[in-house]
Design a protein around this motif. Structure first.
Motif, PDB file in Angstrom:
ATOM      1  N   ASP A  16       3.695   0.322   5.999  1.00 21.21           N
ATOM      2  CA  ASP A  16       3.536   1.778   5.969  1.00 21.21           C
ATOM      3  C   ASP A  16       3.741   2.391   4.587  1.00 21.21           C
ATOM      4  OD1 ASP A  16       6.251   1.326   5.967  1.00 21.21           O
ATOM      5  OD2 ASP A  16       6.583   2.146   7.971  1.00 21.21           O
ATOM      6  N   LEU A  17       3.997   1.540   3.603  1.00 26.03           N
ATOM      7  CA  LEU A  17       4.044   2.067   2.240  1.00 26.03           C
ATOM      8  C   LEU A  17       3.764   0.960   1.244  1.00 26.03           C
ATOM      9  CD1 LEU A  17       7.573   2.559   0.753  1.00 26.03           C
ATOM     10  CD2 LEU A  17       7.238   1.322   2.866  1.00 26.03           C
ATOM     11  N   ILE A  18       3.561   1.378  -0.008  1.00 27.78           N
ATOM     12  CA  ILE A  18       3.388   0.402  -1.086  1.00 27.78           C
ATOM     13  C   ILE A  18       4.459   0.691  -2.134  1.00 27.78           C
ATOM     14  CG2 ILE A  18       1.827  -0.453  -2.876  1.00 27.78           C
ATOM     15  CD1 ILE A  18      -0.502   0.570  -1.123  1.00 27.78           C
ATOM     16  N   ILE A  19       5.188  -0.352  -2.492  1.00 24.35           N
ATOM     17  CA  ILE A  19       6.181  -0.200  -3.562  1.00 24.35           C
ATOM     18  C   ILE A  19       5.490  -0.560  -4.876  1.00 24.35           C
ATOM     19  CG2 ILE A  19       8.388  -1.027  -4.477  1.00 24.35           C
ATOM     20  CD1 ILE A  19       9.195  -1.745  -1.636  1.00 24.35           C
ATOM     21  N   ILE A  20       5.517   0.359  -5.810  1.00 25.11           N
ATOM     22  CA  ILE A  20       4.799   0.161  -7.075  1.00 25.11           C
ATOM     23  C   ILE A  20       5.817   0.044  -8.203  1.00 25.11           C
ATOM     24  CG2 ILE A  20       3.166   1.217  -8.686  1.00 25.11           C
ATOM     25  CD1 ILE A  20       2.100   2.770  -6.140  1.00 25.11           C
ATOM     26  N   ARG A  21       5.727  -1.056  -8.959  1.00 17.25           N
ATOM     27  CA  ARG A  21       6.682  -1.250 -10.067  1.00 17.25           C
ATOM     28  C   ARG A  21       5.964  -1.080 -11.402  1.00 17.25           C
ATOM     29  NH1 ARG A  21       6.652  -5.311  -6.575  1.00 17.25           N
ATOM     30  NH2 ARG A  21       8.266  -5.223  -4.980  1.00 17.25           N
ATOM     31  N   TYR A  22       6.602  -0.405 -12.294  1.00 19.47           N
ATOM     32  CA  TYR A  22       6.008  -0.262 -13.625  1.00 19.47           C
ATOM     33  C   TYR A  22       6.965  -0.855 -14.623  1.00 19.47           C
ATOM     34  CZ  TYR A  22       8.872   3.892 -12.965  1.00 19.47           C
ATOM     35  OH  TYR A  22       9.892   4.740 -12.644  1.00 19.47           O
ATOM     36  N   GLY A  23       6.413  -1.310 -15.753  1.00 22.98           N
ATOM     37  CA  GLY A  23       7.278  -2.062 -16.648  1.00 22.98           C
ATOM     38  C   GLY A  23       7.530  -1.356 -17.939  1.00 22.98           C
ATOM     39  N   GLU A  24       6.639  -1.657 -18.857  1.00 22.99           N
ATOM     40  CA  GLU A  24       6.800  -1.212 -20.226  1.00 22.99           C
ATOM     41  C   GLU A  24       7.173   0.253 -20.357  1.00 22.99           C
ATOM     42  OE1 GLU A  24       4.047  -2.245 -23.954  1.00 22.99           O
ATOM     43  OE2 GLU A  24       3.383  -2.882 -21.993  1.00 22.99           O
ATOM     44  N   ILE A  25       6.611   1.067 -19.482  1.00 21.34           N
ATOM     45  CA  ILE A  25       6.847   2.491 -19.669  1.00 21.34           C
ATOM     46  C   ILE A  25       8.294   2.858 -19.394  1.00 21.34           C
ATOM     47  CG2 ILE A  25       4.466   3.085 -19.211  1.00 21.34           C
ATOM     48  CD1 ILE A  25       5.151   3.946 -16.506  1.00 21.34           C
ATOM     49  N   ALA A  26       9.010   1.978 -18.712  1.00 19.59           N
ATOM     50  CA  ALA A  26      10.425   2.271 -18.476  1.00 19.59           C
ATOM     51  C   ALA A  26      11.207   2.226 -19.790  1.00 19.59           C
ATOM     52  CB  ALA A  26      10.999   1.269 -17.490  1.00 19.59           C
ATOM     53  N   PHE A  32      -2.476  10.753  -0.182  1.00 20.83           N
ATOM     54  CA  PHE A  32      -1.265  10.035   0.219  1.00 20.83           C
ATOM     55  C   PHE A  32      -0.016  10.633  -0.414  1.00 20.83           C
ATOM     56  CE2 PHE A  32      -4.817   6.974  -0.075  1.00 20.83           C
ATOM     57  CZ  PHE A  32      -5.012   6.819   1.291  1.00 20.83           C
ATOM     58  N   GLU A  33       1.074  10.588   0.339  1.00 20.88           N
ATOM     59  CA  GLU A  33       2.339  11.062  -0.203  1.00 20.88           C
ATOM     60  C   GLU A  33       2.883  10.023  -1.189  1.00 20.88           C
ATOM     61  OE1 GLU A  33       5.295  11.675   2.852  1.00 20.88           O
ATOM     62  OE2 GLU A  33       6.856  11.763   1.304  1.00 20.88           O
ATOM     63  N   ILE A  34       3.355  10.532  -2.327  1.00 23.81           N
ATOM     64  CA  ILE A  34       3.879   9.619  -3.347  1.00 23.81           C
ATOM     65  C   ILE A  34       5.248  10.114  -3.764  1.00 23.81           C
ATOM     66  CG2 ILE A  34       3.553   8.820  -5.739  1.00 23.81           C
ATOM     67  CD1 ILE A  34       0.578   8.906  -5.293  1.00 23.81           C
ATOM     68  N   SER A  35       6.211   9.209  -3.891  1.00 25.45           N
ATOM     69  CA  SER A  35       7.508   9.657  -4.397  1.00 25.45           C
ATOM     70  C   SER A  35       8.036   8.647  -5.414  1.00 25.45           C
ATOM     71  CB  SER A  35       8.497   9.825  -3.244  1.00 25.45           C
ATOM     72  OG  SER A  35       8.751   8.569  -2.665  1.00 25.45           O
ATOM     73  N   THR A  36       8.983   9.065  -6.207  1.00 22.91           N
ATOM     74  CA  THR A  36       9.559   8.125  -7.172  1.00 22.91           C
ATOM     75  C   THR A  36      11.013   7.878  -6.799  1.00 22.91           C
ATOM     76  OG1 THR A  36      10.144   9.957  -8.591  1.00 22.91           O
ATOM     77  CG2 THR A  36       8.138   8.798  -9.124  1.00 22.91           C
ATOM     78  N   VAL A  37      11.396   6.644  -6.877  1.00 22.55           N
ATOM     79  CA  VAL A  37      12.768   6.256  -6.536  1.00 22.55           C
ATOM     80  C   VAL A  37      13.243   5.234  -7.544  1.00 22.55           C
ATOM     81  CG1 VAL A  37      14.240   5.479  -4.630  1.00 22.55           C
ATOM     82  CG2 VAL A  37      11.918   6.251  -4.149  1.00 22.55           C
ATOM     83  N   TYR A  38      14.209   5.580  -8.372  1.00 25.04           N
ATOM     84  CA  TYR A  38      14.844   4.585  -9.255  1.00 25.04           C
ATOM     85  C   TYR A  38      13.905   3.557  -9.860  1.00 25.04           C
ATOM     86  CZ  TYR A  38      19.604   5.859  -7.903  1.00 25.04           C
ATOM     87  OH  TYR A  38      20.766   6.502  -7.723  1.00 25.04           O
ATOM     88  N   GLY A  39      13.066   3.942 -10.741  1.00 24.82           N
ATOM     89  CA  GLY A  39      12.218   2.954 -11.405  1.00 24.82           C
ATOM     90  C   GLY A  39      11.092   2.403 -10.540  1.00 24.82           C
ATOM     91  N   ARG A  40      10.847   3.041  -9.410  1.00 27.28           N
ATOM     92  CA  ARG A  40       9.744   2.596  -8.542  1.00 27.28           C
ATOM     93  C   ARG A  40       8.933   3.815  -8.155  1.00 27.28           C
ATOM     94  NH1 ARG A  40      11.976  -2.182  -6.207  1.00 27.28           N
ATOM     95  NH2 ARG A  40      12.844  -3.109  -8.078  1.00 27.28           N
ATOM     96  N   ILE A  41       7.698   3.558  -7.755  1.00 31.95           N
ATOM     97  CA  ILE A  41       6.911   4.625  -7.137  1.00 31.95           C
ATOM     98  C   ILE A  41       6.575   4.148  -5.728  1.00 31.95           C
ATOM     99  CG2 ILE A  41       4.689   5.826  -7.208  1.00 31.95           C
ATOM    100  CD1 ILE A  41       4.846   5.564 -10.299  1.00 31.95           C
ATOM    101  N   PHE A  42       6.732   5.014  -4.768  1.00 35.49           N
ATOM    102  CA  PHE A  42       6.382   4.680  -3.393  1.00 35.49           C
ATOM    103  C   PHE A  42       5.151   5.479  -2.982  1.00 35.49           C
ATOM    104  CE2 PHE A  42      10.916   3.469  -1.757  1.00 35.49           C
ATOM    105  CZ  PHE A  42      10.887   2.376  -2.610  1.00 35.49           C
ATOM    106  N   LEU A  43       4.169   4.785  -2.426  1.00 36.64           N
ATOM    107  CA  LEU A  43       2.996   5.467  -1.896  1.00 36.64           C
ATOM    108  C   LEU A  43       2.956   5.186  -0.390  1.00 36.64           C
ATOM    109  CD1 LEU A  43      -0.574   5.578  -3.369  1.00 36.64           C
ATOM    110  CD2 LEU A  43      -0.230   4.976  -0.975  1.00 36.64           C
TER     111      LEU A  43
END
Ligand code: ATP
Ligand code: MG
Length: 405
Positions: A3-13, A40-51
């Protein structure tokens, strides 16, 4: 299932104060790349993006996001709801969690015999069960429910084929079993503006995507030579620009009228030097367009040694004319690496459509591979360079290409 996708980003952190700008840019780019699939609803949580998305759409969205620059990896995931404070998580909840984990494993893992492990990240320390206990009890539950003669299964903590991850963050539990790799890089629009010389071939769209991947915003120029090149050749370039715009936002596609220049070159320049001089005329026009649009670099799909004109001497003769840095992301890449990328970003099928491109029509049998600058200069003497460039731009058409163009 998911029901969601956890999206991790790197370098930009790593970018300190700018981090919020980077993240909101990445979110904008994610929204754009998935716009035609839904809102889609998108939120950010501690270094992650949730879609958050309905499970029927998750696979399609993941396929798009694996090509969105700035994303390091992503996982389709499932939320486990407990409906009370996480520190009150009790045996009854644990049994429900176990059932959910088993179901997830059952649905997602089909290839037996196989190995697995459960890996817990307990970022929220108020959760009452420690990670090692969770790992072993959930692992045991999976074995108990799934392992049979038909589904031989064992735990391998070092190199498991499947890793079922349990993440406990901010009072919530997330379950996932795969990590898809993203392209990494930087979110588009973080590094300035470039002008892509976009032909209908395989190379330049890939070069454009690689430039987008380092955060450049793109516009494009396509040199068109009607009637020698057909409307369908132009459509190919439009379709390529459209694909790139999925990842990079609106692309202004400028199509100067190149026919007169080609004809003049053919008539007045040494035959073996026509390609070299034509390339310089392209750069001259690109210089002007970049100035008008405030672009800071030109981007081409050249790769060293791939064709006769792509030699160090050939590049040198183009660089002599360029008023901006010329970025050549493919310069050291082999054709098969480029093809692999083209397939990944969905430009391959468009590029291989059989339509002529202005360069191939005018290419002489035996083009010079090591052009000498003196001969190039001499060869250009009879061309009215300024006037030709002016007229090509005067007769230019411009299209704003969006992902839904
Ligand atoms: P591509 O696969 O990108 O067409 P290529 O291998 O055919 O490249 P060339 O035709 O030598 O190589 O072109 C080298 C580069 O010059 C291209 O990658 C592109 O950036 C630029 N270029 C060539 N032709 C055009 C054109 N008609 N319009 C815009 N750019 C062009
Ligand atoms: Mg080409």
């Amino acid at each position: 299932m998911f029901d969601l996708i956890i999206i991790r980003y790197g370098e930009i952190a790593l970018k300190g104060d700018n981090i919020n700008d980077f993240i909101s840019q990445l979110i904008t780019n994610i929204e754009r790349a998935t716009k035609d699939l839904g809102d889609f609803e998108i939120s950010t949580v501690y270094g992650r993006i949730f879609l958050y998305a309905p499970s029927s759409k998750i696979e399609k969205i993941v396929k798009r996001l694996v090509n969105v620059p700035g994303i390091i990896s992503l996982s389709p995931a499932q939320r486990f709801r407990i409906g009370k404070k996480i520190k009150k998580f009790d045996q009854e909840d644990f049994e429900k969690l176990k059932a959910k984990v088993v179901k997830l494993f059952q649905t997602e893992v089909q290839n037996y015999p196989t190995t697995f492990k459960v890996e817990t990240t307990r970022a929220d320390k108020s959760f009452p069960i420690k990670s090692p206990k969770l790992n072993s009890e959930l692992g045991a539950e999976i074995l108990k429910n799934i392992e049979s003669q038909a589904t031989p299964l064992s735990v391998d903590v070092h190199q498991p084929e499947h890793q079922l991850e349990v993440e406990i963050r901010r009072g919530k539990i997330y379950l996932f079993i795969s990590r898809e790799t993203g392209p990494g890089g930087l979110p588009v629009q973080c590094s300035g503006r470039g002008l892509l010389l976009l032909s209908g071939g395989l190379d330049s769209p890939v070069a454009g995507w690689l430039a987008l991947k380092r955060g450049l915003t793109l516009n494009a120029v396509y040199f068109n030579s009607p009637p020698y090149t057909s409307a369908r050749a132009k459509q190919k370039v439009i379709d390529l620009a459209k694909t790139l715009s999925l990842y990079g936002g609106t692309i202004k596609l400028q199509i100067p009228y190149f026919t007169e220049i080609q004809q003049q070159i053919l008539k007045k320049c040494p035959q073996r030097y026509t390609v070299t001089i034509m390339r310089r005329m392209m750069i001259r026009i690109a210089n002007k367009l970049a100035k008008i649009n405030n672009e800071q670099a030109l981007i081409t799909g050249e790769s060293l040694g791939q064709v006769a004109s792509q030699t160090i001497e050939g590049l040198h003769s183009s660089n002599e004319i360029a008023e901006l840095p010329v970025l050549r992301p493919l310069i050291t890449m082999d054709k098969n690496e480029i093809i692999k990328l083209a397939k990944k970003i969905d430009t391959y099928e468009i590029s291989i459509r059989p339509h002529e491109d202005c360069c191939t029509i005018f290419v002489p049998d035996n083009p010079v591979t090591q052009p000498k600058l003196e001969i190039v200069h001499f060869g250009e003497e009879d061309l009215e360079i300024e006037a030709l460039v002016e007229r090509a731009i005067e007769k230019m058409t411009v299209l704003d290409i969006k992902e839904n163009f």
